[in-house]
Design an enzyme around this catalytic site. Structure first.
Site, mmCIF file in Angstrom:
data_model
loop_
_atom_site.group_PDB
_atom_site.id
_atom_site.type_symbol
_atom_site.label_atom_id
_atom_site.label_comp_id
_atom_site.label_asym_id
_atom_site.label_seq_id
_atom_site.Cartn_x
_atom_site.Cartn_y
_atom_site.Cartn_z
ATOM 1 N N GLY A 143 48.015 3.150 -6.959
ATOM 2 C CA GLY A 143 46.899 3.115 -7.896
ATOM 3 C C GLY A 143 45.543 3.535 -7.377
ATOM 4 O O GLY A 143 44.609 2.723 -7.329
ATOM 5 N N CYS A 144 45.383 4.815 -7.046
ATOM 6 C CA CYS A 144 44.091 5.305 -6.567
ATOM 7 C C CYS A 144 43.018 5.240 -7.655
ATOM 8 O O CYS A 144 41.831 5.306 -7.347
ATOM 9 C CB CYS A 144 44.215 6.700 -5.984
ATOM 10 S SG CYS A 144 44.979 7.911 -7.051
ATOM 11 N N HIS A 145 43.424 5.053 -8.900
ATOM 12 C CA HIS A 145 42.433 4.866 -9.975
ATOM 13 C C HIS A 145 41.678 3.547 -9.788
ATOM 14 O O HIS A 145 40.621 3.369 -10.373
ATOM 15 C CB HIS A 145 43.117 4.907 -11.349
ATOM 16 C CG HIS A 145 44.192 3.894 -11.532
ATOM 17 N ND1 HIS A 145 45.491 4.090 -11.080
ATOM 18 C CD2 HIS A 145 44.170 2.660 -12.092
ATOM 19 C CE1 HIS A 145 46.220 3.032 -11.373
ATOM 20 N NE2 HIS A 145 45.445 2.145 -11.986
#
Length: 182
Positions: A143-145
């Site tokens: 989850g780089c968001h």
């Protein structure tokens, strides 16, 4: 990449051979790339900064991706908070360390680039952390968001800020969402 996820074999993927499929999602088509039993890439099909050339995805094979298809469906329906898939992101040692930190950010929470740099022992490495976050080959799954700019500012995302906002809104706890309404 160590993410605490369990390994499972996927039909249609043999060791060393890359295959891919394209899945529909609320954030647009997703290209899922597998190599052997593991996923090595998940990219936005039409707008993904830094995405490899399509020939690097291998042969298109719409079989063997059932687990990722089902888990993404559950995630986008708000029924799944984490993924239980075999992942094998390729990158330099520093990038893999950053991706491991990203994978450890809980659903519905965020961290800043500076916080991740501090966890690595060098708060001044925030820009290098940002570059590693931007090179994450497993968008959504890792989850780089969930990584924000200083002060929680919405910055940078390989698939565009509109997708990043969508994913953050999807994961926002109900009590926070309700508090914003009043």
């Amino acid at each position: 990449m160590s993410t605490g996820m369990t390994a499972e074999t996927s039909a249609g993927m043999s060791a060393g051979t890359r295959t891919h499929t394209v899945l529909d999602s609320p954030v647009g088509d997703l290209v899922v790339v597998g190599e052997g039993p593991a996923l090595v890439g998940l990219y936005f099909a039409h707008r993904h900064r830094g995405r490899p050339a399509p020939e690097e995805f291998g042969t298109r094979d719409d079989t063997g991706f059932e687990a990722v298809r089902q888990q993404l469906k559950e995630y986008f329906a708000g029924q799944r908070r984490g993924f239980d898939l075999p992942l094998a992101a390729r990158g330099e040692a520093f990038q893999r360390r950053v991706w491991d930190l990203i994978a450890a950010i809980p659903y519905g929470e965020t961290r800043t680039y500076g916080e991740l740099a501090a966890e690595l022992g060098d708060r001044s490495a925030a820009q290098a952390v940002g570059a590693a976050v931007g090179a994450n080959p497993l968008s959504v799954l890792v989850g780089c968001h969930r990584v924000m700019g200083a002060g929680g500012k919405l910055t940078g995302y390989a698939g565009g800020l509109d997708r990043k906002r969508f994913l953050l809104d999807l994961e926002e706890p109900a009590e926070q969402r309700e508090a914003r309404l009043f």
